[in-house]
Write a protein that holds these residues in place. Sequence first.
Motif, PDB file in Angstrom:
ATOM      1  N   ALA A 162       0.886  -1.173   0.000  1.00  0.00           N
ATOM      2  CA  ALA A 162       0.000   0.000   0.000  1.00  0.00           C
ATOM      3  C   ALA A 162       0.914   1.209   0.000  1.00  0.00           C
ATOM      4  CB  ALA A 162      -0.917   0.008   1.221  1.00  0.00           C
ATOM      5  N   SER A 163       0.386   2.354  -0.333  1.00  0.00           N
ATOM      6  CA  SER A 163       1.214   3.561  -0.342  1.00  0.00           C
ATOM      7  C   SER A 163       1.733   3.842   1.071  1.00  0.00           C
ATOM      8  CB  SER A 163       0.400   4.758  -0.833  1.00  0.00           C
ATOM      9  OG  SER A 163      -0.568   5.125   0.144  1.00  0.00           O
ATOM     10  N   PRO A 164       2.933   4.422   1.192  1.00  0.00           N
ATOM     11  CA  PRO A 164       3.461   4.753   2.526  1.00  0.00           C
ATOM     12  C   PRO A 164       2.506   5.638   3.328  1.00  0.00           C
ATOM     13  CG  PRO A 164       5.181   4.962   0.873  1.00  0.00           C
ATOM     14  CD  PRO A 164       3.899   4.747   0.132  1.00  0.00           C
ATOM     15  N   GLU A 165       1.858   6.569   2.638  1.00  0.00           N
ATOM     16  CA  GLU A 165       0.935   7.476   3.329  1.00  0.00           C
ATOM     17  C   GLU A 165      -0.243   6.715   3.936  1.00  0.00           C
ATOM     18  OE1 GLU A 165       3.490   9.575   0.596  1.00  0.00           O
ATOM     19  OE2 GLU A 165       2.111   7.895   0.250  1.00  0.00           O
ATOM     20  N   GLU A 166      -0.797   5.772   3.173  1.00  0.00           N
ATOM     21  CA  GLU A 166      -1.923   5.011   3.696  1.00  0.00           C
ATOM     22  C   GLU A 166      -1.487   4.098   4.829  1.00  0.00           C
ATOM     23  OE1 GLU A 166      -5.660   2.218   2.343  1.00  0.00           O
ATOM     24  OE2 GLU A 166      -5.044   4.023   1.281  1.00  0.00           O
ATOM     25  N   ARG A 167      -0.303   3.521   4.714  1.00  0.00           N
ATOM     26  CA  ARG A 167       0.194   2.653   5.777  1.00  0.00           C
ATOM     27  C   ARG A 167       0.430   3.439   7.062  1.00  0.00           C
ATOM     28  NH1 ARG A 167       5.170   0.337   4.315  1.00  0.00           N
ATOM     29  NH2 ARG A 167       5.354   1.428   2.342  1.00  0.00           N
ATOM     30  N   ALA A 168       0.919   4.662   6.921  1.00  0.00           N
ATOM     31  CA  ALA A 168       1.114   5.517   8.095  1.00  0.00           C
ATOM     32  C   ALA A 168      -0.229   5.871   8.730  1.00  0.00           C
ATOM     33  CB  ALA A 168       1.872   6.782   7.710  1.00  0.00           C
ATOM     34  N   GLU A 169      -1.220   6.162   7.894  1.00  0.00           N
ATOM     35  CA  GLU A 169      -2.553   6.481   8.406  1.00  0.00           C
ATOM     36  C   GLU A 169      -3.145   5.297   9.172  1.00  0.00           C
ATOM     37  OE1 GLU A 169      -4.538   9.065   8.406  1.00  0.00           O
ATOM     38  OE2 GLU A 169      -3.827  10.492   6.889  1.00  0.00           O
ATOM     39  N   ARG A 170      -2.974   4.104   8.630  1.00  0.00           N
ATOM     40  CA  ARG A 170      -3.499   2.908   9.287  1.00  0.00           C
ATOM     41  C   ARG A 170      -2.832   2.714  10.654  1.00  0.00           C
ATOM     42  NH1 ARG A 170      -2.975  -1.304   4.202  1.00  0.00           N
ATOM     43  NH2 ARG A 170      -4.707  -0.496   2.939  1.00  0.00           N
ATOM     44  N   ARG A 171      -1.511   2.854  10.673  1.00  0.00           N
ATOM     45  CA  ARG A 171      -0.782   2.687  11.927  1.00  0.00           C
ATOM     46  C   ARG A 171      -1.182   3.759  12.931  1.00  0.00           C
ATOM     47  NH1 ARG A 171       0.917  -0.906  15.260  1.00  0.00           N
ATOM     48  NH2 ARG A 171       2.911  -0.513  16.243  1.00  0.00           N
ATOM     49  N   TYR A 172      -1.376   4.976  12.444  1.00  0.00           N
ATOM     50  CA  TYR A 172      -1.780   6.087  13.311  1.00  0.00           C
ATOM     51  C   TYR A 172      -3.121   5.777  13.984  1.00  0.00           C
ATOM     52  CZ  TYR A 172      -3.231  10.837  14.618  1.00  0.00           C
ATOM     53  OH  TYR A 172      -3.665  11.935  15.302  1.00  0.00           O
ATOM     54  N   LYS A 173      -4.081   5.339  13.190  1.00  0.00           N
ATOM     55  CA  LYS A 173      -5.405   5.022  13.726  1.00  0.00           C
ATOM     56  C   LYS A 173      -5.322   3.863  14.720  1.00  0.00           C
ATOM     57  CE  LYS A 173     -10.166   4.010  12.343  1.00  0.00           C
ATOM     58  NZ  LYS A 173     -10.364   3.006  13.400  1.00  0.00           N
ATOM     59  N   GLN A 174      -4.536   2.852  14.358  1.00  0.00           N
ATOM     60  CA  GLN A 174      -4.400   1.687  15.231  1.00  0.00           C
ATOM     61  C   GLN A 174      -3.848   2.083  16.601  1.00  0.00           C
ATOM     62  OE1 GLN A 174      -1.163  -1.136  14.341  1.00  0.00           O
ATOM     63  NE2 GLN A 174      -2.647  -2.794  14.529  1.00  0.00           N
ATOM     64  N   LEU A 175      -2.818   2.913  16.613  1.00  0.00           N
ATOM     65  CA  LEU A 175      -2.196   3.318  17.870  1.00  0.00           C
ATOM     66  C   LEU A 175      -3.103   4.270  18.655  1.00  0.00           C
ATOM     67  CD1 LEU A 175       1.485   3.774  16.659  1.00  0.00           C
ATOM     68  CD2 LEU A 175       0.571   1.945  18.105  1.00  0.00           C
ATOM     69  N   LYS A 176      -3.764   5.185  17.950  1.00  0.00           N
ATOM     70  CA  LYS A 176      -4.659   6.113  18.629  1.00  0.00           C
ATOM     71  C   LYS A 176      -5.816   5.361  19.288  1.00  0.00           C
ATOM     72  CE  LYS A 176      -4.589  10.168  18.519  1.00  0.00           C
ATOM     73  NZ  LYS A 176      -3.997  11.158  19.456  1.00  0.00           N
ATOM     74  N   ASP A 177      -6.322   4.329  18.611  1.00  0.00           N
ATOM     75  CA  ASP A 177      -7.402   3.524  19.168  1.00  0.00           C
ATOM     76  C   ASP A 177      -6.981   2.819  20.448  1.00  0.00           C
ATOM     77  OD1 ASP A 177      -9.085   4.306  17.158  1.00  0.00           O
ATOM     78  OD2 ASP A 177      -8.900   2.455  15.992  1.00  0.00           O
ATOM     79  N   LYS A 178      -5.674   2.571  20.565  1.00  0.00           N
ATOM     80  CA  LYS A 178      -5.147   1.914  21.762  1.00  0.00           C
ATOM     81  C   LYS A 178      -4.710   2.930  22.819  1.00  0.00           C
ATOM     82  CE  LYS A 178      -3.619  -2.185  19.268  1.00  0.00           C
ATOM     83  NZ  LYS A 178      -4.624  -3.053  19.920  1.00  0.00           N
ATOM     84  N   GLY A 179      -4.964   4.219  22.542  1.00  0.00           N
ATOM     85  CA  GLY A 179      -4.622   5.240  23.515  1.00  0.00           C
ATOM     86  C   GLY A 179      -3.176   5.680  23.489  1.00  0.00           C
ATOM     87  N   VAL A 180      -2.457   5.329  22.416  1.00  0.00           N
ATOM     88  CA  VAL A 180      -1.046   5.696  22.302  1.00  0.00           C
ATOM     89  C   VAL A 180      -0.923   7.054  21.614  1.00  0.00           C
ATOM     90  CG1 VAL A 180       1.211   5.036  21.381  1.00  0.00           C
ATOM     91  CG2 VAL A 180      -0.389   3.270  22.170  1.00  0.00           C
ATOM     92  N   SER A 181      -0.139   7.953  22.199  1.00  0.00           N
ATOM     93  CA  SER A 181       0.061   9.286  21.614  1.00  0.00           C
ATOM     94  C   SER A 181       1.120   9.208  20.517  1.00  0.00           C
ATOM     95  CB  SER A 181       0.505  10.277  22.697  1.00  0.00           C
ATOM     96  OG  SER A 181       0.740  11.550  22.128  1.00  0.00           O
ATOM     97  N   VAL A 182       0.736   9.525  19.289  1.00  0.00           N
ATOM     98  CA  VAL A 182       1.657   9.442  18.146  1.00  0.00           C
ATOM     99  C   VAL A 182       1.454  10.638  17.223  1.00  0.00           C
ATOM    100  CG1 VAL A 182       1.958   6.936  18.083  1.00  0.00           C
ATOM    101  CG2 VAL A 182      -0.034   7.960  16.983  1.00  0.00           C
ATOM    102  N   ILE A 183       2.465  10.899  16.398  1.00  0.00           N
ATOM    103  CA  ILE A 183       2.412  11.976  15.410  1.00  0.00           C
ATOM    104  C   ILE A 183       2.490  11.338  14.024  1.00  0.00           C
ATOM    105  CG2 ILE A 183       3.569  14.043  14.524  1.00  0.00           C
ATOM    106  CD1 ILE A 183       4.643  14.480  17.375  1.00  0.00           C
ATOM    107  N   LEU A 184       1.535  11.652  13.176  1.00  0.00           N
ATOM    108  CA  LEU A 184       1.433  11.012  11.868  1.00  0.00           C
ATOM    109  C   LEU A 184       2.711  11.185  11.056  1.00  0.00           C
ATOM    110  CD1 LEU A 184      -0.256   9.479   9.796  1.00  0.00           C
ATOM    111  CD2 LEU A 184      -1.245  11.664   9.087  1.00  0.00           C
ATOM    112  N   ASP A 185       3.265  12.379  11.014  1.00  0.00           N
ATOM    113  CA  ASP A 185       4.474  12.614  10.222  1.00  0.00           C
ATOM    114  C   ASP A 185       5.636  11.760  10.712  1.00  0.00           C
ATOM    115  OD1 ASP A 185       3.194  14.381   8.588  1.00  0.00           O
ATOM    116  OD2 ASP A 185       3.952  16.188   9.580  1.00  0.00           O
ATOM    117  N   ASP A 186       5.708  11.557  12.028  1.00  0.00           N
ATOM    118  CA  ASP A 186       6.767  10.715  12.575  1.00  0.00           C
ATOM    119  C   ASP A 186       6.588   9.270  12.127  1.00  0.00           C
ATOM    120  OD1 ASP A 186       7.823  12.894  13.842  1.00  0.00           O
ATOM    121  OD2 ASP A 186       7.050  12.389  15.838  1.00  0.00           O
ATOM    122  N   LEU A 187       5.348   8.800  12.129  1.00  0.00           N
ATOM    123  CA  LEU A 187       5.077   7.437  11.684  1.00  0.00           C
ATOM    124  C   LEU A 187       5.445   7.249  10.221  1.00  0.00           C
ATOM    125  CD1 LEU A 187       1.621   6.638  13.343  1.00  0.00           C
ATOM    126  CD2 LEU A 187       3.855   5.718  13.968  1.00  0.00           C
TER     127      LEU A 187
END
Length: 232
Positions: free
Chosen positions: A156-181
């Motif tokens: 998948a595109s890197p951008e979409e993969r980052a978005e997926r990971r961002y949502k996954q971590l946010k759903d678990k209550g983990v504080s993350v920054i999309l650009d960093d991912l």
Amino acid sequence: MSEPAAPVPSVDVLTIDGPSGSGKGTISRRVAARLGWHYLDSGALYRGVGVAASWADLDLADPAALVRCAFDTRIGFEDRADGELRVIVNGLDATDELRTETAGAAASAIAAVPEVRSALKDRQRAFRRPPGLVADGRDMGTVIFPDARYKVFLTASPEERAERRYKQLKDKGVSVILDDLLREILARDARDANRAVAPLRPADDAVCIDTTGLGIDAVVERVLALVPAPRS
């Protein structure tokens, strides 16, 4: 559950490889459940060694120490009543720690050590048991199960993969920054694709599926269409 014993070469294997965030873990587990086959999360083995190394304060730049850690670390999988797969490292539930970006980076560094990959190769092949195995990772179709009857490479595109990971971590209550991912995913892609041993690439006989913009159910059906086997 302890690690399985001897592999059975005649057992069918479906390998699902791909970069971080391509959806291979989720897709592989669902496909395995539909087929009634066993499931191997190869990344959890490398992450488990990485977590064990961090617990022991080992230097990730010390190959000899990492090889000893790979041989000494006990890694098991437990299916919970709610359907969640828990990863047990040296007797401790390390599932949540294994999902962190730190553990992922450690796994990527460890996976670049040829001796560590060799130490874990037989463990992975031992999961090949009747009635079949769905194995997800980065070199399942090229190195671990090159004779697998069915091979898939998800991307998948890197951008979409980052978005997926961002949502996954946010759903678990983990504080993350999309650009960093996104930066971490691009860096890991480069590491995995350019390592000297078992670089990330599709097997020559793999079916490549770009999951950008596709829902999980759609990808699962595409993969299942490749395997003419009874399913629940």
